[in-house]
Design a protein around this motif. Structure first.
Motif, PDB file in Angstrom:
ATOM      1  N   SER A 148     -51.791 -53.082  38.264  1.00 54.21           N
ATOM      2  CA  SER A 148     -52.551 -54.332  38.390  1.00 54.21           C
ATOM      3  C   SER A 148     -54.009 -53.996  38.666  1.00 54.21           C
ATOM      4  O   SER A 148     -54.329 -52.847  39.020  1.00 54.21           O
ATOM      5  N   ALA A 149     -54.871 -54.998  38.559  1.00 56.93           N
ATOM      6  CA  ALA A 149     -56.276 -54.797  38.952  1.00 56.93           C
ATOM      7  C   ALA A 149     -56.378 -54.610  40.463  1.00 56.93           C
ATOM      8  O   ALA A 149     -57.257 -53.904  40.951  1.00 56.93           O
ATOM      9  N   ALA A 179     -58.102 -60.470  46.049  1.00 51.87           N
ATOM     10  CA  ALA A 179     -57.812 -59.045  45.847  1.00 51.87           C
ATOM     11  C   ALA A 179     -59.058 -58.171  45.961  1.00 51.87           C
ATOM     12  O   ALA A 179     -58.977 -57.024  46.423  1.00 51.87           O
ATOM     13  N   ASP A 225     -66.107 -55.497  39.656  1.00 50.18           N
ATOM     14  CA  ASP A 225     -64.844 -56.181  39.407  1.00 50.18           C
ATOM     15  C   ASP A 225     -65.059 -57.036  38.163  1.00 50.18           C
ATOM     16  O   ASP A 225     -65.607 -58.140  38.221  1.00 50.18           O
ATOM     17  N   HIS A 268     -53.698 -59.443  33.705  1.00 49.15           N
ATOM     18  CA  HIS A 268     -52.808 -60.564  34.029  1.00 49.15           C
ATOM     19  C   HIS A 268     -52.865 -61.553  32.850  1.00 49.15           C
ATOM     20  O   HIS A 268     -53.913 -61.712  32.224  1.00 49.15           O
ATOM     21  N   LYS A 271     -55.868 -63.708  31.908  1.00 43.53           N
ATOM     22  CA  LYS A 271     -57.136 -63.047  31.571  1.00 43.53           C
ATOM     23  C   LYS A 271     -57.277 -62.927  30.044  1.00 43.53           C
ATOM     24  O   LYS A 271     -56.516 -63.533  29.312  1.00 43.53           O
ATOM     25  N   GLU A 305     -48.374 -57.676  33.717  1.00 40.11           N
ATOM     26  CA  GLU A 305     -49.136 -57.231  34.880  1.00 40.11           C
ATOM     27  C   GLU A 305     -49.838 -55.943  34.468  1.00 40.11           C
ATOM     28  O   GLU A 305     -49.288 -55.152  33.707  1.00 40.11           O
ATOM     29  N   TYR A 360     -63.396 -70.407  42.758  1.00 43.43           N
ATOM     30  CA  TYR A 360     -62.500 -69.933  43.794  1.00 43.43           C
ATOM     31  C   TYR A 360     -62.827 -70.615  45.112  1.00 43.43           C
ATOM     32  O   TYR A 360     -63.985 -70.922  45.386  1.00 43.43           O
TER      33      TYR A 360
HETATM   34  C1  LIG Z   1     -57.191 -61.523  38.508  1.00 45.40           C
HETATM   35  C2  LIG Z   1     -58.202 -60.933  39.391  1.00 45.40           C
HETATM   36  C3  LIG Z   1     -57.936 -59.842  40.230  1.00 45.40           C
HETATM   37  C4  LIG Z   1     -56.546 -59.287  40.427  1.00 45.40           C
HETATM   38  O1  LIG Z   1     -55.961 -58.938  39.238  1.00 45.40           O
HETATM   39  P1  LIG Z   1     -54.416 -58.509  39.191  1.00 45.40           P
HETATM   40  O2  LIG Z   1     -54.315 -57.748  37.905  1.00 45.40           O
HETATM   41  O3  LIG Z   1     -53.637 -59.786  39.168  1.00 45.40           O
HETATM   42  O4  LIG Z   1     -54.127 -57.691  40.372  1.00 45.40           O
HETATM   43  C5  LIG Z   1     -58.970 -59.288  40.965  1.00 45.40           C
HETATM   44  N1  LIG Z   1     -60.226 -59.780  40.888  1.00 45.40           N
HETATM   45  C6  LIG Z   1     -60.524 -60.840  40.107  1.00 45.40           C
HETATM   46  C7  LIG Z   1     -61.925 -61.320  40.047  1.00 45.40           C
HETATM   47  C8  LIG Z   1     -59.521 -61.455  39.354  1.00 45.40           C
HETATM   48  O5  LIG Z   1     -59.809 -62.520  38.596  1.00 45.40           O
END
Ligand SMILES: *Cc1c(COP(=O)(O)O)cnc(C)c1O
Length: 384
Positions: free
Chosen positions: A53-54, A82, A157, A185, A188, A194, A329
């Motif tokens: 995952s990210a 995250a 990010d 995800h 995206k 994932e 957000y």
């Molecule tokens: C979706 C997202 C994450 C987390 O991504 P995962 O692959 O679901 O862990 C982190 N930072 C941002 C800005 C995101 O949009």
């Protein structure tokens, strides 16, 4: 309901996954390296480390940069939790810099002022993590200059921004940063179900991240302490995790990458229609900074003060009309977990004003012209 985001799975994607599933390797097979290579070529980065995952990629990136107790990460409050949680995983502290009212990205004027203050107090951050919100790149040259001046590390990010560009070059090439993170995800731009990656041009950082994604274990004698016992031998040299992606997921990602530029073009075609058809409504449409081309993960609108409805009323009305709107957000520091760390309402006023007014409307490559027209008509009904 027309969703705000949606994956596109083709017959080719299905065949690619089935082929991986019926091959000899379903976890650590050749598709992972193929996926990493294709991504590296697409975004111009020397190394790509694919992970589960990210969130995992952020954690591993921060670990590879040596983040630990006593260190601080600065980021934007206008992000998914995250981005900052990964710093807390390392035992570090987190602080937030307010957003720019036009781009909704980390405000570089405020960052610059806060850095100057922190420098005087001897409390500079170890890492700054800008988020390319909605797919729009931050001004990376300016961020890179601040990194050089103050000596922090820079992690982008770019979870929203794959396929986007900054100053004519792809996001993810790390021209002005140490590491870039992408998420796959399904909501995206491209998906592995994932999954996420870290990209970097730094050989040593890449080696560390490859090791950390798999328990901190190495089979390469170059990284071992003392001699190898034999061909079966491996050593654990750091405390890592099982953050590996599977060959099935990588096969899906590899199949999707081929359509990346087509997806971005489709998103921009939708954006142009929204920009034109919604211009007369009492809402603020997303600004596009001239130094970048967005990945357009989202199309955020802000409800103006002179609108006939509040944001909450508009949200309910749009949902009633079958539009799967969302709000992204909530400023991270307003989450109870972060409030318990000492953050209070009012800390980043631009982020709070933005949060109180925003609605994100359907934006994905396969959005049909008919569905987009339904969205436009629902917005007209809501705001006139
Ligand atoms: C979706 C997202 C994450 C987390 O991504 P995962 O692959 O679901 O862990 C982190 N930072 C941002 C800005 C995101 O949009």
């Amino acid at each position: 309901m027309i969703p705000y985001g949606r994956q596109d799975i083709t017959q080719g994607d299905i065949e690619a996954v089935v082929e991986a599933l019926t091959s000899d390797f379903i976890t650590q097979g050749p598709k992972i390296t193929a996926f990493e290579n294709a991504l590296g070529a697409a975004c111009g980065a020397r190394h790509v480390v694919a992970m589960s995952s990210a969130t995992a990629a952020l954690h591993v990136a921060y670990m590879a940069l040596g983040l630990g107790p006593g260190d601080t990460v600065w980021t934007t409050p206008n992000t998914f939790v995250a981005t900052s949680n990964a710093a807390l995983y390392c035992g570090a502290d987190v602080d937030f810099v307010d957003i720019d009212a036009a781009t909704y990205n980390l405000c570089l004027d405020q960052l610059e002022a806060k850095l100057a203050q922190a420098d005087k107090a001897g409390k500079l951050p170890k890492i700054v993590t800008p988020v390319h919100f909605a797919g729009q790149s931050c001004d990376m040259k300016r961020l890179g200059a601040l990194r050089d001046k103050y000596g922090f590390k820079l992690v982008e990010d770019a979870s929203h921004a794959i396929g986007g560009s900054y100053d004519g070059a792809p996001v993810g090439n790390c021209a002005y940063s140490d590491i870039t993170i992408f998420s796959f995800h399904p909501v995206k731009i491209i998906t592995t179900a994932e999954g996420g990656v870290a990209t970097t041009n730094d050989d040593a950082l890449a080696d560390k991240m490859f090791m950390l994604r798999s328990h901190g274990i190495t089979r390469d004698p170059a990284f071992m302490q003392g001699p190898s016992d034999g061909p079966w031998y491996y050593q654990q040299v750091a405390l890592g995790y099982n953050y590996r992606i599977t060959d099935l997921q990588a096969a899906l990602g590899l199949s999707q990458i081929g359509r990346l530029s087509q997806y971005i073009d489709a998103r921009h075609a939708h954006r142009e229609i929204y920009d034109r058809e919604l211009a007369h409504l009492p809402i603020t449409l997303p600004y596009q900074a001239p130094y970048q081309r967005s990945g357009l993960h989202l199309y955020p609108i802000l409800v103006n003060a002179d609108a006939p409805v509040s944001r909450a009323e508009a949200f309910d009305k749009l949902r009633e009309l079958g539009i799967g709107v969302n709000v992204l957000y909530i400023p991270v520091y307003l989450q109870p977990y972060y409030k318990a760390l000492g953050f209070e309402a009012g800390y980043c006023p631009n982020s709070e004003d933005y949060y109180n007014r925003m609605i994100t409307i359907p934006m994905y490559a396969q959005l049909t012209r008919d569905d987009q027209q339904t969205v436009i008509e629902a917005l007209e009904k809501t705001f006139t």
